[in-house]
Design an enzyme around this catalytic site. Structure first.
Site, PDB file in Angstrom:
ATOM      1  CD  GLU A  40      -2.952   0.673   2.220  1.00  0.00           C
ATOM      2  OE1 GLU A  40      -3.549  -0.066   2.035  1.00  0.00           O
ATOM      3  OE2 GLU A  40      -3.651   1.792   2.773  1.00  0.00           O
ATOM      4  CG  ASP A  72      -7.403   3.144   1.005  1.00  0.00           C
ATOM      5  OD1 ASP A  72      -6.650   1.516   1.030  1.00  0.00           O
ATOM      6  OD2 ASP A  72      -6.130   3.588   1.317  1.00  0.00           O
ATOM      7  N   GLY A 157     -12.668  -0.631  12.926  1.00  0.00           N
ATOM      8  CA  GLY A 157     -11.610   0.508  13.327  1.00  0.00           C
ATOM      9  C   GLY A 157     -11.932   1.838  13.761  1.00  0.00           C
ATOM     10  CG  ASP A 159     -16.908   2.073  12.395  1.00  0.00           C
ATOM     11  OD1 ASP A 159     -17.287   2.864  11.802  1.00  0.00           O
ATOM     12  OD2 ASP A 159     -17.541   0.141  12.614  1.00  0.00           O
TER      13      ASP A 159
END
Ligand code: IMP
Length: 214
Positions: A40, A72, A157, A159
């Protein structure tokens, strides 16, 4: 072109979200896992990252008749000038949700409306799809704010610390302090179910943008 989409991601949370959404639109979504490492690039924008991943993954597409999806995303926090943004995955791994809360601890108010203004943030997503001929891109945003504490066990993540702004009757996001027809009532993405997150989600908006171009 068939209706099958291979989603290159190691994140099962993202696969679940894409399946739930795209099945309704008649597409079959399957996770693509590649043994080889896909690098990445630490690029300045989400588009470049998504494009680089598609180019690397294309030779691994199981069936040339199928489509290939990558996505992404990042969390852009206003009082941190957009940090962590494209560095979101790294920030989650290193400082985590608690680290983000610490960076914002001087920006707390007892008034939730004020918090929405002081602690503004936005999830952004770029989805890229190889449709058999070319790469097409879709974009999605979800504005909101960073809660004062971690809340909720659902999602992944960041959240548990992101509260989306309400949506108006057409599903469009409002700004801080405005009540809309659709609201999590101050709950974070981690504290609402997947179906509810989808109504607000940057990822859903990016996927819709893509699908509308097919
Ligand atoms: P990625 O590079 O697209 O996988 O995402 C970058 C980082 O942002 C990862 O650490 C994710 O966990 C986080 N992220 C992306 N989308 C979401 C989301 O919908 N909710 C919470 N965190 C997210």
């Amino acid at each position: 072109m068939g209706n099958k989409i291979w989603f290159l991601t190691g994140n099962l949370g993202k696969v679940k979200e894409a399946q739930l959404h795209l099945h309704k639109l008649g597409y079959e979504v399957e996770q693509l896992v590649i043994d080889e490492d896909i690098s990445e690039p630490q690029a300045e924008d989400l588009h470049s990252v998504a494009e680089a991943k598609i180019t690397q993954a294309l030779p691994h597409l199981p069936n040339k008749e199928d489509m290939l999806l990558v996505e992404d995303a990042g969390l852009f926090i206003e009082p941190l000038n957009g940090f962590p943004g494209v560095y979101s995955a790294y920030a989650l791994k290193t400082i985590g949700c608690n680290g983000i809360l610490k960076l914002l601890s001087h920006l707390e108010s007892q008034d939730p409306v004020m918090n929405g203004q002081l602690r503004g943030a936005e999830f952004q997503a770029v989805a890229a799809l190889w449709n058999g001929q070319e790469i097409i891109f879709g974009e999605g945003k979800c504005p909101g704010w960073i809660s004062k504490e971690i809340n909720g066990e659902d999602g992944f993540g960041f959240d548990p610390l992101f509260v989306p702004f309400d949506l108006d009757g057409l599903g469009n996001p409002l700004t801080a302090g405005n009540y809309g027809e659709t609201s999590t009532h101050g709950a974070t993405f981690g504290a609402v179910g997947l179906e509810e997150k989808q109504l607000f989600s940057h990822r859903m908006r990016a996927l819709n943008d893509l699908i509308s171009q097919l």
